[in-house]
Write a protein that holds these residues in place. Structure first.
Motif, mmCIF file in Angstrom:
data_model
loop_
_atom_site.group_PDB
_atom_site.id
_atom_site.type_symbol
_atom_site.label_atom_id
_atom_site.label_comp_id
_atom_site.label_asym_id
_atom_site.label_seq_id
_atom_site.Cartn_x
_atom_site.Cartn_y
_atom_site.Cartn_z
ATOM 1 N N MET A 159 -15.395 37.562 9.019
ATOM 2 C CA MET A 159 -15.587 36.414 8.155
ATOM 3 C C MET A 159 -17.032 35.940 8.275
ATOM 4 O O MET A 159 -17.590 35.857 9.355
ATOM 5 N N ARG A 160 -17.606 35.647 7.147
ATOM 6 C CA ARG A 160 -18.979 35.161 7.076
ATOM 7 C C ARG A 160 -18.997 33.642 7.202
ATOM 8 O O ARG A 160 -18.133 32.949 6.655
ATOM 9 N N GLN A 161 -19.990 33.107 7.898
ATOM 10 C CA GLN A 161 -20.123 31.664 8.059
ATOM 11 C C GLN A 161 -21.544 31.262 7.682
ATOM 12 O O GLN A 161 -22.507 31.883 8.115
ATOM 13 N N GLU A 162 -21.659 30.255 6.843
ATOM 14 C CA GLU A 162 -22.962 29.768 6.391
ATOM 15 C C GLU A 162 -23.047 28.263 6.599
ATOM 16 O O GLU A 162 -22.040 27.557 6.549
ATOM 17 N N PHE A 163 -24.261 27.770 6.794
ATOM 18 C CA PHE A 163 -24.503 26.342 6.955
ATOM 19 C C PHE A 163 -25.553 25.904 5.944
ATOM 20 O O PHE A 163 -26.453 26.669 5.595
ATOM 21 N N TYR A 164 -25.430 24.666 5.510
ATOM 22 C CA TYR A 164 -26.385 24.128 4.539
ATOM 23 C C TYR A 164 -26.499 22.623 4.747
ATOM 24 O O TYR A 164 -25.488 21.935 4.882
ATOM 25 N N ASP A 165 -27.698 22.128 4.810
ATOM 26 C CA ASP A 165 -27.938 20.687 4.916
ATOM 27 C C ASP A 165 -28.338 20.172 3.544
ATOM 28 O O ASP A 165 -29.356 20.590 2.989
ATOM 29 N N LEU A 166 -27.542 19.273 3.013
ATOM 30 C CA LEU A 166 -27.840 18.640 1.736
ATOM 31 C C LEU A 166 -28.233 17.203 2.016
ATOM 32 O O LEU A 166 -27.461 16.448 2.604
ATOM 33 N N GLU A 167 -29.426 16.838 1.621
ATOM 34 C CA GLU A 167 -29.886 15.462 1.794
ATOM 35 C C GLU A 167 -29.806 14.749 0.460
ATOM 36 O O GLU A 167 -30.270 15.250 -0.555
ATOM 37 N N ILE A 168 -29.181 13.572 0.486
ATOM 38 C CA ILE A 168 -29.030 12.771 -0.724
ATOM 39 C C ILE A 168 -29.762 11.453 -0.509
ATOM 40 O O ILE A 168 -29.427 10.697 0.402
ATOM 41 N N ASN A 169 -30.757 11.203 -1.321
ATOM 42 C CA ASN A 169 -31.473 9.928 -1.248
ATOM 43 C C ASN A 169 -30.593 8.857 -1.857
ATOM 44 O O ASN A 169 -30.106 9.003 -2.976
ATOM 45 N N THR A 170 -30.382 7.803 -1.120
ATOM 46 C CA THR A 170 -29.497 6.743 -1.583
ATOM 47 C C THR A 170 -30.265 5.451 -1.795
ATOM 48 O O THR A 170 -31.352 5.271 -1.261
ATOM 49 N N ASN A 171 -29.666 4.598 -2.588
ATOM 50 C CA ASN A 171 -30.270 3.308 -2.883
ATOM 51 C C ASN A 171 -29.167 2.256 -2.849
ATOM 52 O O ASN A 171 -28.722 1.782 -3.890
ATOM 53 N N GLY A 172 -28.700 1.944 -1.671
ATOM 54 C CA GLY A 172 -27.666 0.931 -1.537
ATOM 55 C C GLY A 172 -26.261 1.479 -1.651
ATOM 56 O O GLY A 172 -26.045 2.676 -1.803
ATOM 57 N N GLN A 173 -25.305 0.565 -1.586
ATOM 58 C CA GLN A 173 -23.887 0.927 -1.600
ATOM 59 C C GLN A 173 -23.454 1.303 -3.003
ATOM 60 O O GLN A 173 -23.508 0.501 -3.927
ATOM 61 N N LYS A 174 -23.045 2.526 -3.178
ATOM 62 C CA LYS A 174 -22.451 3.017 -4.414
ATOM 63 C C LYS A 174 -21.921 4.409 -4.166
ATOM 64 O O LYS A 174 -22.053 4.941 -3.072
ATOM 65 N N LEU A 175 -21.313 5.006 -5.176
ATOM 66 C CA LEU A 175 -20.794 6.362 -5.059
ATOM 67 C C LEU A 175 -21.864 7.340 -5.534
ATOM 68 O O LEU A 175 -22.454 7.156 -6.601
ATOM 69 N N TYR A 176 -22.096 8.379 -4.743
ATOM 70 C CA TYR A 176 -23.098 9.382 -5.072
ATOM 71 C C TYR A 176 -22.413 10.724 -5.288
ATOM 72 O O TYR A 176 -21.705 11.215 -4.422
ATOM 73 N N GLU A 177 -22.634 11.302 -6.440
ATOM 74 C CA GLU A 177 -22.012 12.574 -6.813
ATOM 75 C C GLU A 177 -22.887 13.728 -6.330
ATOM 76 O O GLU A 177 -24.098 13.750 -6.563
ATOM 77 N N PHE A 178 -22.276 14.693 -5.651
ATOM 78 C CA PHE A 178 -23.028 15.874 -5.219
ATOM 79 C C PHE A 178 -22.250 17.160 -5.477
ATOM 80 O O PHE A 178 -22.522 18.208 -4.886
ATOM 81 N N THR A 179 -21.313 17.105 -6.410
ATOM 82 C CA THR A 179 -20.491 18.267 -6.750
ATOM 83 C C THR A 179 -21.348 19.423 -7.264
ATOM 84 O O THR A 179 -21.167 20.572 -6.846
ATOM 85 N N ASP A 180 -22.271 19.138 -8.187
ATOM 86 C CA ASP A 180 -23.092 20.210 -8.768
ATOM 87 C C ASP A 180 -23.905 20.939 -7.707
ATOM 88 O O ASP A 180 -23.992 22.174 -7.732
ATOM 89 N N GLN A 181 -24.499 20.193 -6.776
ATOM 90 C CA GLN A 181 -25.277 20.833 -5.714
ATOM 91 C C GLN A 181 -24.386 21.717 -4.845
ATOM 92 O O GLN A 181 -24.798 22.806 -4.428
ATOM 93 N N THR A 182 -23.169 21.257 -4.582
ATOM 94 C CA THR A 182 -22.236 22.035 -3.760
ATOM 95 C C THR A 182 -21.808 23.306 -4.478
ATOM 96 O O THR A 182 -21.806 24.398 -3.892
ATOM 97 N N ILE A 183 -21.462 23.188 -5.746
ATOM 98 C CA ILE A 183 -21.058 24.360 -6.528
ATOM 99 C C ILE A 183 -22.206 25.363 -6.632
ATOM 100 O O ILE A 183 -21.988 26.579 -6.507
ATOM 101 N N ASN A 184 -23.429 24.893 -6.864
ATOM 102 C CA ASN A 184 -24.584 25.796 -6.932
ATOM 103 C C ASN A 184 -24.779 26.539 -5.627
ATOM 104 O O ASN A 184 -25.085 27.728 -5.616
#
Length: 69
Positions: free
Chosen positions: A1-26
Motif C-alpha cells: 500500500m502506498r502512503q502519501e502526505f500533503y500539507d495544505l495551508e488555508i489562509n483564514t480571516n476570522g470565524q467562518k467556514l472554509y471550503e477546501f474540497t477542490d484542493q483535496t480532489i486535485n
C-alpha cells in the motif's frame, strides 16, 4: 500500500467556514489514487473539521448562523 502526505495551508480571516474540497480532489487526482483511505487532520487548537455533502446550499448558512450564536 502506498502512503502519501500533503500539507495544505488555508489562509483564514476570522470565524467562518472554509471550503477546501477542490484542493483535496486535485491532490488525489495528481497522485493517481484510485481507492484508499483519506485521513484529514487539523493542527490548530481553535479549528474544527466538518464533513458534509453540500447538497443543499442552505446548510452552509445554517451552520454559520449556528456558530455565530
Amino acid at each position: 500500500m502506498r502512503q502519501e502526505f500533503y500539507d495544505l495551508e488555508i489562509n483564514t480571516n476570522g470565524q467562518k467556514l472554509y471550503e477546501f474540497t477542490d484542493q483535496t480532489i486535485n491532490w488525489i487526482k495528481n497522485n493517481n489514487f484510485k481507492n484508499g483511505v483519506l485521513n484529514l487532520n487539523i493542527q490548530h487548537t481553535s479549528a474544527s473539521l466538518i464533513v458534509q455533502e453540500n447538497a443543499d446550499p442552505d446548510v452552509k448558512s445554517d451552520l454559520q448562523n449556528f456558530f455565530d450564536k
